[in-house]
Design a protein around this motif. Structure first.
Motif, PDB file in Angstrom:
ATOM      1  N   SER A 126      51.075  40.124  46.582  1.00 39.16           N
ATOM      2  CA  SER A 126      51.864  40.186  45.360  1.00 39.16           C
ATOM      3  C   SER A 126      51.238  41.201  44.413  1.00 39.16           C
ATOM      4  CB  SER A 126      51.942  38.801  44.694  1.00 39.16           C
ATOM      5  OG  SER A 126      52.565  38.901  43.419  1.00 39.16           O
ATOM      6  N   LEU A 127      51.854  42.378  44.301  1.00 40.28           N
ATOM      7  CA  LEU A 127      51.347  43.375  43.365  1.00 40.28           C
ATOM      8  C   LEU A 127      51.482  42.877  41.930  1.00 40.28           C
ATOM      9  CD1 LEU A 127      52.768  46.646  44.971  1.00 40.28           C
ATOM     10  CD2 LEU A 127      50.507  45.624  45.261  1.00 40.28           C
ATOM     11  N   ARG A 128      52.535  42.109  41.685  1.00 37.97           N
ATOM     12  CA  ARG A 128      52.712  41.539  40.358  1.00 37.97           C
ATOM     13  C   ARG A 128      51.597  40.546  40.043  1.00 37.97           C
ATOM     14  NH1 ARG A 128      58.060  38.106  38.412  1.00 37.97           N
ATOM     15  NH2 ARG A 128      57.407  37.782  36.229  1.00 37.97           N
ATOM     16  N   GLY A 129      51.225  39.724  41.054  1.00 40.95           N
ATOM     17  CA  GLY A 129      50.127  38.784  40.860  1.00 40.95           C
ATOM     18  C   GLY A 129      48.815  39.491  40.583  1.00 40.95           C
ATOM     19  N   ARG A 130      48.587  40.638  41.243  1.00 44.59           N
ATOM     20  CA  ARG A 130      47.368  41.396  41.004  1.00 44.59           C
ATOM     21  C   ARG A 130      47.344  41.953  39.581  1.00 44.59           C
ATOM     22  NH1 ARG A 130      46.934  44.802  46.713  1.00 44.59           N
ATOM     23  NH2 ARG A 130      46.168  43.058  47.996  1.00 44.59           N
ATOM     24  N   LYS A 131      48.492  42.404  39.099  1.00 48.13           N
ATOM     25  CA  LYS A 131      48.544  42.919  37.727  1.00 48.13           C
ATOM     26  C   LYS A 131      48.278  41.807  36.723  1.00 48.13           C
ATOM     27  CE  LYS A 131      51.739  46.726  38.705  1.00 48.13           C
ATOM     28  NZ  LYS A 131      53.106  47.285  38.463  1.00 48.13           N
ATOM     29  N   LYS A 132      48.828  40.620  36.989  1.00 42.84           N
ATOM     30  CA  LYS A 132      48.587  39.486  36.096  1.00 42.84           C
ATOM     31  C   LYS A 132      47.108  39.112  36.080  1.00 42.84           C
ATOM     32  CE  LYS A 132      53.107  37.182  36.164  1.00 42.84           C
ATOM     33  NZ  LYS A 132      53.813  35.925  36.525  1.00 42.84           N
ATOM     34  N   ALA A 133      46.480  39.103  37.274  1.00 43.66           N
ATOM     35  CA  ALA A 133      45.065  38.756  37.352  1.00 43.66           C
ATOM     36  C   ALA A 133      44.219  39.783  36.612  1.00 43.66           C
ATOM     37  CB  ALA A 133      44.630  38.666  38.814  1.00 43.66           C
ATOM     38  N   ALA A 134      44.564  41.074  36.757  1.00 46.00           N
ATOM     39  CA  ALA A 134      43.821  42.114  36.045  1.00 46.00           C
ATOM     40  C   ALA A 134      44.006  41.975  34.540  1.00 46.00           C
ATOM     41  CB  ALA A 134      44.287  43.491  36.509  1.00 46.00           C
ATOM     42  N   ARG A 135      45.210  41.604  34.117  1.00 42.60           N
ATOM     43  CA  ARG A 135      45.461  41.418  32.691  1.00 42.60           C
ATOM     44  C   ARG A 135      44.676  40.226  32.143  1.00 42.60           C
ATOM     45  NH1 ARG A 135      50.441  42.001  32.973  1.00 42.60           N
ATOM     46  NH2 ARG A 135      51.139  39.837  33.104  1.00 42.60           N
ATOM     47  N   ARG A 136      44.605  39.132  32.928  1.00 40.16           N
ATOM     48  CA  ARG A 136      43.814  37.973  32.501  1.00 40.16           C
ATOM     49  C   ARG A 136      42.338  38.336  32.382  1.00 40.16           C
ATOM     50  NH1 ARG A 136      47.227  35.024  36.136  1.00 40.16           N
ATOM     51  NH2 ARG A 136      45.586  35.134  37.731  1.00 40.16           N
ATOM     52  N   LYS A 137      41.873  39.166  33.313  1.00 40.98           N
ATOM     53  CA  LYS A 137      40.465  39.575  33.270  1.00 40.98           C
ATOM     54  C   LYS A 137      40.176  40.388  32.018  1.00 40.98           C
ATOM     55  CE  LYS A 137      36.969  42.254  35.743  1.00 40.98           C
ATOM     56  NZ  LYS A 137      36.669  43.081  36.935  1.00 40.98           N
ATOM     57  N   SER A 138      41.058  41.355  31.718  1.00 41.30           N
ATOM     58  CA  SER A 138      40.824  42.184  30.530  1.00 41.30           C
ATOM     59  C   SER A 138      40.931  41.360  29.261  1.00 41.30           C
ATOM     60  CB  SER A 138      41.823  43.345  30.505  1.00 41.30           C
ATOM     61  OG  SER A 138      43.157  42.861  30.425  1.00 41.30           O
ATOM     62  N   PRO A 157      37.499  32.351  39.760  1.00 38.46           N
ATOM     63  CA  PRO A 157      38.394  33.109  40.636  1.00 38.46           C
ATOM     64  C   PRO A 157      39.778  33.298  40.048  1.00 38.46           C
ATOM     65  CG  PRO A 157      37.171  31.464  41.879  1.00 38.46           C
ATOM     66  CD  PRO A 157      36.898  31.201  40.424  1.00 38.46           C
ATOM     67  N   GLU A 158      40.317  32.281  39.379  1.00 36.13           N
ATOM     68  CA  GLU A 158      41.684  32.393  38.866  1.00 36.13           C
ATOM     69  C   GLU A 158      41.788  33.429  37.759  1.00 36.13           C
ATOM     70  OE1 GLU A 158      39.716  28.914  36.683  1.00 36.13           O
ATOM     71  OE2 GLU A 158      39.788  29.761  38.709  1.00 36.13           O
ATOM     72  N   SER A 159      40.634  33.810  37.176  1.00 36.82           N
ATOM     73  CA  SER A 159      40.661  34.813  36.124  1.00 36.82           C
ATOM     74  C   SER A 159      40.647  36.229  36.693  1.00 36.82           C
ATOM     75  CB  SER A 159      39.453  34.636  35.199  1.00 36.82           C
ATOM     76  OG  SER A 159      39.483  33.372  34.579  1.00 36.82           O
ATOM     77  N   LEU A 160      40.258  36.353  37.951  1.00 43.90           N
ATOM     78  CA  LEU A 160      40.015  37.675  38.506  1.00 43.90           C
ATOM     79  C   LEU A 160      40.912  38.043  39.673  1.00 43.90           C
ATOM     80  CD1 LEU A 160      36.117  37.553  38.591  1.00 43.90           C
ATOM     81  CD2 LEU A 160      37.559  38.529  36.826  1.00 43.90           C
ATOM     82  N   ARG A 161      41.462  37.085  40.368  1.00 43.10           N
ATOM     83  CA  ARG A 161      42.121  37.373  41.633  1.00 43.10           C
ATOM     84  C   ARG A 161      43.517  36.784  41.674  1.00 43.10           C
ATOM     85  NH1 ARG A 161      40.173  41.144  44.378  1.00 43.10           N
ATOM     86  NH2 ARG A 161      40.194  40.223  46.454  1.00 43.10           N
ATOM     87  N   ALA A 162      44.421  37.525  42.306  1.00 44.15           N
ATOM     88  CA  ALA A 162      45.737  36.961  42.604  1.00 44.15           C
ATOM     89  C   ALA A 162      45.577  35.888  43.670  1.00 44.15           C
ATOM     90  CB  ALA A 162      46.673  38.064  43.088  1.00 44.15           C
ATOM     91  N   ALA A 163      46.561  35.000  43.774  1.00 42.26           N
ATOM     92  CA  ALA A 163      46.445  33.850  44.673  1.00 42.26           C
ATOM     93  C   ALA A 163      46.217  34.287  46.119  1.00 42.26           C
ATOM     94  CB  ALA A 163      47.696  32.990  44.569  1.00 42.26           C
ATOM     95  N   GLY A 164      47.007  35.253  46.596  1.00 44.34           N
ATOM     96  CA  GLY A 164      46.854  35.713  47.975  1.00 44.34           C
ATOM     97  C   GLY A 164      45.498  36.362  48.226  1.00 44.34           C
ATOM     98  N   ASP A 165      45.020  37.146  47.242  1.00 47.60           N
ATOM     99  CA  ASP A 165      43.718  37.787  47.395  1.00 47.60           C
ATOM    100  C   ASP A 165      42.594  36.756  47.395  1.00 47.60           C
ATOM    101  OD1 ASP A 165      44.924  40.246  47.484  1.00 47.60           O
ATOM    102  OD2 ASP A 165      44.665  40.647  45.343  1.00 47.60           O
ATOM    103  N   GLN A 166      42.746  35.691  46.594  1.00 44.73           N
ATOM    104  CA  GLN A 166      41.725  34.655  46.575  1.00 44.73           C
ATOM    105  C   GLN A 166      41.655  33.923  47.910  1.00 44.73           C
ATOM    106  OE1 GLN A 166      39.395  33.981  44.226  1.00 44.73           O
ATOM    107  NE2 GLN A 166      38.598  32.585  45.792  1.00 44.73           N
ATOM    108  N   ILE A 167      42.825  33.671  48.525  1.00 45.96           N
ATOM    109  CA  ILE A 167      42.837  33.037  49.848  1.00 45.96           C
ATOM    110  C   ILE A 167      42.133  33.924  50.869  1.00 45.96           C
ATOM    111  CG2 ILE A 167      44.328  32.310  51.755  1.00 45.96           C
ATOM    112  CD1 ILE A 167      46.383  31.449  49.657  1.00 45.96           C
ATOM    113  N   MET A 168      42.398  35.228  50.805  1.00 48.43           N
ATOM    114  CA  MET A 168      41.737  36.149  51.732  1.00 48.43           C
ATOM    115  C   MET A 168      40.228  36.171  51.494  1.00 48.43           C
ATOM    116  SD  MET A 168      43.935  37.395  53.849  1.00 48.43           S
ATOM    117  CE  MET A 168      43.176  38.890  54.495  1.00 48.43           C
ATOM    118  N   ASP A 169      39.810  36.082  50.241  1.00 51.52           N
ATOM    119  CA  ASP A 169      38.375  36.007  49.945  1.00 51.52           C
ATOM    120  C   ASP A 169      37.756  34.761  50.583  1.00 51.52           C
ATOM    121  OD1 ASP A 169      38.464  38.333  48.500  1.00 51.52           O
ATOM    122  OD2 ASP A 169      38.500  37.355  46.540  1.00 51.52           O
TER     123      ASP A 169
END
Length: 214
Positions: A126-138, A157-169
């Protein structure tokens, strides 16, 4: 007096339980498509005239397995011994020792030691999820979140990573931890999903015959 009988041991739970990952959005979309297609197809079979019922039947035989394959079927099962990926038409079982890496880009993929690549359909990017995670981090950094400012404290993790990326981590960490375990050794195996392929092929053949005979 007879000796007391020893207590009966209770059966133990499986040592390693699977963690299951699926796309809730994909399942919801698949159920909606199946309901809509079933309603239209069954209505055509009941009320249609001439070849219409047969065309509707062939269309359902072709469409339903494909919708199930790409929406409801995909899943990922992971435990301490292996990673099992159920994709639309194949199920790939990978002992952790056979996994060389997991990569997240525009799709999520796993690589074997031999260099073979398999896409992971059940964990969409989810590119949108990644943008949201980056916005939360900033936003957290600007607000002085100590988990982001203090390098000694692990970030949330929820502050830095999208859900799919966190699962992959999480899968990547599990792979690194378990690759050397004796129970995680073995070679990859691939099984084709004939329960999905066979009815879809039958529907395609029936549809082609009906269209050919005109």
């Amino acid at each position: 007096m007879s000796d007391p009988q020893p207590p009966v041991a209770e059966p133990e739970d499986p040592k390693y339980k699977d963690r299951t990952f699926r796309s809730s959005g994909g399942i919801a979309g698949g159920v909606l498509l199946l309901a809509l297609g079933g309603w239209l197809g069954i209505d055509a079979m009941i009320r249609g005239e001439g070849r219409t019922p047969w065309l509707a039947l062939a269309g359902l035989l072709l469409a339903v397995p494909l919708v199930v394959a790409f929406t409801v079927r995909p899943a990922v099962y992971a435990n301490d011994d292996r990673l099992r990926i159920r994709n639309p038409f194949r199920t790939i079982t990978l002992p952790w020792a056979s996994v060389s890496g997991l990569r997240s880009g525009y799709s999520n993929e796993v690589f074997t030691q031999s260099g073979t690549k398999y896409q992971i359909w059940a964990i969409p990017v989810s590119l949108r999820g990644r943008k949201k995670a980056a916005r939360r981090k900033s936003q957290g950094t600007a607000a002085g979140d100590p988990s982001l400012l203090d390098p000694r404290r692990p970030p949330r993790p929820e502050s830095l990573r999208a859900a799919g990326d966190q699962i992959m981590d999480d899968l990547r960490e599990l792979s690194e931890q378990r690759a050397g375990a004796q129970s995680a050794q073995g070679e990859p195996t691939v099984r084709w999903g004939y329960e999905v392929i066979a009815p879809a092929v039958a529907g395609a053949v029936l549809l082609a015959v009906l269209l050919a005979v005109g």
